[in-house]
Design a protein around this motif. Structure first.
Motif, short mmCIF file in Angstrom:
data_model
loop_
_atom_site.label_atom_id
_atom_site.label_comp_id
_atom_site.label_asym_id
_atom_site.label_seq_id
_atom_site.Cartn_x
_atom_site.Cartn_y
_atom_site.Cartn_z
N LYS A 13 6.19 -0.46 8.61
CA LYS A 13 5.63 -1.63 9.28
C LYS A 13 6.28 -1.85 10.65
O LYS A 13 5.60 -2.28 11.60
CB LYS A 13 5.79 -2.88 8.41
N GLU A 36 1.69 -5.76 -12.45
CA GLU A 36 1.33 -4.34 -12.60
C GLU A 36 1.70 -3.83 -13.99
O GLU A 36 0.93 -3.08 -14.62
CB GLU A 36 2.00 -3.53 -11.50
N PHE A 91 7.39 -9.35 0.37
CA PHE A 91 7.53 -8.45 1.52
C PHE A 91 6.71 -8.93 2.70
O PHE A 91 7.21 -9.02 3.83
CB PHE A 91 7.08 -7.04 1.10
N ASN A 92 5.45 -9.27 2.47
CA ASN A 92 4.55 -9.65 3.56
C ASN A 92 4.92 -10.98 4.20
O ASN A 92 4.93 -11.11 5.44
CB ASN A 92 3.11 -9.74 3.04
N THR A 103 -1.06 1.33 3.20
CA THR A 103 0.34 1.71 3.39
C THR A 103 0.92 1.95 2.01
O THR A 103 0.78 1.11 1.12
CB THR A 103 1.14 0.62 4.11
N GLY A 125 8.93 1.30 3.27
CA GLY A 125 7.83 0.39 3.58
C GLY A 125 8.12 -0.45 4.80
O GLY A 125 7.25 -0.64 5.66
N ARG A 132 6.05 -8.82 -5.57
CA ARG A 132 6.92 -8.09 -4.64
C ARG A 132 6.23 -7.88 -3.29
O ARG A 132 6.88 -7.89 -2.24
CB ARG A 132 7.36 -6.75 -5.24
N ASN A 133 4.91 -7.71 -3.30
CA ASN A 133 4.18 -7.55 -2.05
C ASN A 133 4.06 -8.87 -1.30
O ASN A 133 4.11 -8.91 -0.07
CB ASN A 133 2.81 -6.94 -2.30
N PHE A 135 -3.86 -7.79 0.88
CA PHE A 135 -3.02 -7.40 -0.25
C PHE A 135 -3.43 -8.19 -1.48
O PHE A 135 -4.10 -9.23 -1.38
CB PHE A 135 -1.53 -7.59 0.07
N ARG A 164 -8.31 -10.22 -2.81
CA ARG A 164 -7.34 -9.93 -1.77
C ARG A 164 -7.11 -11.15 -0.89
O ARG A 164 -8.00 -11.98 -0.71
CB ARG A 164 -7.80 -8.76 -0.87
N SER A 166 1.11 5.33 6.41
CA SER A 166 0.29 4.16 6.72
C SER A 166 -0.87 4.56 7.61
O SER A 166 -0.74 5.45 8.46
CB SER A 166 1.16 3.10 7.44
N VAL A 218 0.54 -9.69 -6.86
CA VAL A 218 1.71 -8.80 -6.89
C VAL A 218 2.86 -9.47 -6.14
O VAL A 218 2.88 -9.52 -4.91
CB VAL A 218 1.38 -7.43 -6.28
#
Length: 286
Positions: A110, A234, A139-140, A94, A106, A135-136, A129, A171, A77, A133
């Protein structure tokens, strides 16, 4: 006296140890570049960050870290101090290599970044981000508890990497308040059907997954709003790039009006089912 935190070492059940620490030597930074190449597969002339920049950032007191599984670098990162001065860190990139998948790399990166920022008296970490996506987003928002605060159209311009699929680089800007408690639950559970039955408004019609449609007329400041995503954009960018491009435009149309500021700010959750859930206007005001 150094402010650097001690290396973070965690042994998730069933896996070997993962150690996260700062990187500074040219050899380590070259290895970090190889990790980023493995993740993004960029055009060699348009890599997301160069060795000279990594060395400059590390030398000038910014954040450059790597996650090791044994002797192997499995993720990294890069972040730099940003405005407001003395308060914020902006996380630029990252990434976790194929070697690091399934080892919580990941998340550990963080957590280390958070510890590093707190040790320097910072209060906020920001990053961008791709909101397509899922999965991101999970996560976020769900796992870290960061807050989406703004939608930017084509933020970077043409990136020239395989993951982006050659479409506009929209983004969402995330803000992570470091003095807030970390989420106690990361399930991201919730039934979209139950939300809609209770009055939530879906603003994307995805009954035909290849041709989603945004319905702006459904937006209501007093309503909870549900925004659907494709399951795996993706993969879609490889197999059906035109469908992925349609999803980009539809998500932009649906989501950008919902990321409001000031007294109209909405709370945001993300469900495992792949749906953003925006609360009524004003529900996100602190």
């Amino acid at each position: 006296m150094s402010h650097s935190p001690a290396p973070v070492e965690v042994r998730p059940a069933g896996f070997g140890s993962v150690e996260v620490r700062e990187l500074s030597s040219p050899d380590e930074l070259e290895e970090l570049m190889r990790v980023f190449d493995d993740v993004w597969r960029p055009d060699p002339t348009r890599r997301p960050v160069g060795i000279d920049m990594l060395r400059a950032l590390s030398h000038s007191g910014n954040y450059v870290s790597g996650a090791f599984i044994g002797d192997h670098l499995a993720g990294g990162s890069v972040a730099f101090l940003s405005a407001p001065a003395g308060e914020a860190l902006h996380s630029h990139i990252t990434g976790v290599s194929r070697r690091g998948r399934g080892h919580h790399v990941g998340y550990l990166l963080k957590m280390h970044q958070r510890q590093w920022a707190l040790a320097r008296g910072l209060t906020t970490i920001t990053w961008t981000f791709d909101p397509l996506v899922a999965r991101n987003a999970y996560f976020n928002i769900t796992k870290l508890g960061a807050e989406p605060i703004h939608y930017y159209e084509d933020f970077y311009g043409e990136l020239g990497d395989e993951l982006g699929g050659g479409v506009d680089s929209d983004r969402v800007l995330m803000s992570w308040a470091l003095h807030d408690e970390l989420p106690s639950s990361v399930d991201g559970v919730g039934s979209v059907e139950a939300l809609i039955a209770g009055g939530a408004v879906p603003v994307i019609d995805d009954s035909d997954r290849s041709r989603p449609v945004a319905h702006h007329e459904r937006l209501d400041p007093d309503a909870t709003v549900v925004v659907a995503l494709p399951r795996d954009v993706e993969a879609m960018r490889v197999s059906h790039p035109l469908d992925a491009a349609r999803w980009r435009i539809v998500l932009r149309d649906a989501m950008s009006p919902l990321l409001l500021e000031g007294d109209a700010r909405r709370s945001v959750r993300f469900l495992r089912s792949g749906h953003y859930v925006f609360g009524p206007a004003g529900s996100g005001v602190r």
